[in-house]
Design an enzyme around this catalytic site. Structure first.
Site, PDB file in Angstrom:
ATOM      1  N   LYS A  90       0.834  -1.193   0.000  1.00 23.61           N
ATOM      2  CA  LYS A  90       0.000   0.000   0.000  1.00 23.61           C
ATOM      3  C   LYS A  90       0.873   1.248   0.000  1.00 23.61           C
ATOM      4  O   LYS A  90       1.874   1.317   0.707  1.00 23.61           O
ATOM      5  CB  LYS A  90      -0.905  -0.027   1.228  1.00 23.61           C
ATOM      6  CG  LYS A  90      -1.882   1.126   1.361  1.00 23.61           C
ATOM      7  CD  LYS A  90      -2.712   0.932   2.631  1.00 23.61           C
ATOM      8  CE  LYS A  90      -3.694   2.066   2.853  1.00 23.61           C
ATOM      9  NZ  LYS A  90      -4.481   1.858   4.102  1.00 23.61           N
ATOM     10  N   SER A 165      -9.136   2.053   3.703  1.00 23.75           N
ATOM     11  CA  SER A 165      -8.334   2.717   2.693  1.00 23.75           C
ATOM     12  C   SER A 165      -7.363   1.773   1.975  1.00 23.75           C
ATOM     13  O   SER A 165      -6.614   2.209   1.098  1.00 23.75           O
ATOM     14  CB  SER A 165      -7.537   3.863   3.330  1.00 23.75           C
ATOM     15  OG  SER A 165      -6.662   3.371   4.328  1.00 23.75           O
ATOM     16  N   SER A 189      -9.261   0.081   8.013  1.00 21.81           N
ATOM     17  CA  SER A 189      -8.784   0.143   6.629  1.00 21.81           C
ATOM     18  C   SER A 189      -8.202  -1.146   6.081  1.00 21.81           C
ATOM     19  O   SER A 189      -7.935  -1.233   4.884  1.00 21.81           O
ATOM     20  CB  SER A 189      -7.749   1.262   6.484  1.00 21.81           C
ATOM     21  OG  SER A 189      -8.362   2.513   6.633  1.00 21.81           O
TER      22      SER A 189
END
Length: 478
Positions: A90, A165, A189
């Site tokens: 990420k 996220s 997330s």
């Protein structure tokens, strides 16, 4: 948006292999880290345009790592159980030699110089960095969209969000871009995208996985693995939780990889089941609720003692969380040069206005409330090993929206089930439990006491054994 399945999907023969299957192939010579990396890069190029989950690929960088792994395997000296295993990262975590844009217009494409600790641990273990995945700016949304990279879509339904996220990480895994992905979780997330894309994802307890440099989101935000199988996440967690002396909050007790994950024994586990996790739920979806309920008999059949009981909170967890959320956005705005603030995501700027109105007394009161919530949770877990309940109140919604219809983008009160455990610092995971009639994945959340990651993994594996939903591929793949 529609996609037709290519006649020959790149890497289709190897992209669904687990970590153990990949490394067994490396050991025997049936597979090569280089060939695997090349196939997955081709797969990214073929499939990512439909979902927009990858933000950076450097083929030369990736293949250099794969070639080094190949040499080690040929010499019979792999560095770890993840040597040669492709992983996506990420874009909130730093990777030396790659850019770190954080979904923000404030950061350019120049490479950074130093790995974040969890990335360094994977590099030391010989993992192959396949790509960086999309995130909203600073991980500030429940969905994955940014001014830099646009909207990321859900492979199970391209009109829906994969959550956020870590939605770029989850969409990549759902498409077969490697067996594991590195995500982060400051309010849900990891667990939210896992639930929305038929994956397993675990938020470790605060202090389990080292971090550096210190971040304003500590102690709420931690990094952790997403995967298609529980065992793969456990292997990755074992690697990334290895020590980092610069982290002042790192636990001195190492993570112990459970030896019985293939056939876990959860007989005697005391598990509380709660359909609302003690929270106010303004949104209710009967279909999601019914699927979450299906975890209960699976755990009983595996030998656990399951009791229906809700945790009792001294204050609604949303009350202090709202303060932390608003003041974090305010700090992000204040930490940006005035002439550059217009580049920030509008959501961060608007929530930051509310944060500016929080005075010192209000912030200290929120700190006291968080401590009271953590104490109440600790007392609850004196009687239970695990707590099981929902991850999200509704299935995945429109990809272009920040939140479901009827709510403002800055609202968090509609999805109250994940962020309490960021405030308590406890580990929590999402494991697939079923699909709605419309084909959208639903996850069930498993929360453990502090230090209880291994128990979460065992219970999740018991559900996975009874219901191996990780084998169900997105419809866009045919």
């Amino acid at each position: 948006m529609n996609i037709s399945k290519p006649i020959d999907l790149p890497g289709e023969d190897i992209c669904w292999l687990t970590i153990a299957e990949l490394t067994d192939g490396y050991r025997t010579g049936a597979l090569s880290p280089v060939a695997v990396a090349k196939a997955l890069i081709e797969r990214i190029r073929a499939l990512d345009p439909a979902v927009n989950c990858i933000v950076h690929v450097d083929e030369a960088y990736t293949l250099a790592m794969a070639e080094q792994s190949l040499v080690r395997w040929q010499a019979g000296r792999p560095l770890s159980a993840m040597d040669g295993v492709p992983v996506t990262i990420k874009d909130l975590s730093a990777v030396a030699g790659m850019p770190k844009r954080r979904g923000s217009l404030l950061f350019g494409t120049d490479p950074v110089a130093e790995d974040t600790p969890c990335v360094a641990r994977m590099r030391e273990a010989g993992a192959v960095f396949l790509a960086k995945t999309a995130t909203p700016e600073a991980g500030c949304k429940v969905v994955t969209q940014s001014q830099v990279h646009g909207v990321t879509r859900n492979p199970y339904n391209l009109t829906k969000t994969p959550g956020g996220s870590s939605g770029g990480a989850s969409a990549a895994l759902a498409l077969g871009f490697g067996p594991v992905a590195l995500g982060s979780d400051g309010a849900g997330s990891i667990r939210i995208p896992a639930a929305y894309t038929n994956l397993f994802g675990i938020k470790p307890g605060f202090g389990r996985v080292p971090a550096f440099p210190p971040d304003i989101d500590m102690p709420h935000s931690v990094v952790g693995p997403l995967s298609r199988t529980v065992e793969d996440a456990a292997i990755m967690l074992d690697i990334i939780s290895r020590p980092e002396p610069r982290d002042p909050y790192m636990w001195p007790v190492p993570f112990a990889l459970p030896a019985d994950l293939a056939e876990p024994d959860i007989s005697g586990f005391r598990i509380a089941f709660s359909s609302r996790l003690g929270c106010t739920a303004p949104l209710i979806d009967p279909e999601s609720d019914a699927l979450v309920e299906e975890a209960l008999p699976l755990l009983v059949a595996a030998g656990a003692q399951v009791t229906r009981e809700d945790p009792l909170w001294p204050v609604d967890p949303f009350t202090p969380f709202k303060v932390f959320w608003e003041t974090a956005c305010f700090a992000a705005v204040e930490g940006t040069a005035p002439e550059k603030r217009p580049l920030l995501d509008p959501l961060i700027r608007s929530v930051g206005v509310s944060g500016a109105a929080v005075d010192l007394l209000g912030y200290m009161r929120a700190m006291e409330q968080r401590m009271a919530i953590a104490a109440a949770s600790k007392a609850f877990f004196e009687r239970y090993d695990l707590l099981v309940g929902p991850v999200m109140p509704v299935p995945a919604y429109a990809a272009e929206r920040d939140v479901p219809e009827g709510y403002a983008s800055e609202d968090w009160d509609w999805c109250p089930y994940t962020y309490p455990w960021n405030m308590t610092g406890q580990p929590a995971a999402s494991v697939p439990i079923g699909f709605t009639a419309a084909g959208l994945p639903v996850g069930v959340q498993i929360i453990g006491r502090v230090g209880g990651e291994a128990d979460i993994l065992r219970a999740a594996r018991a559900i996975e054994r009874a219901r191996p939903l990780h084998q169900r591929r997105p419809p866009m793949l045919g």
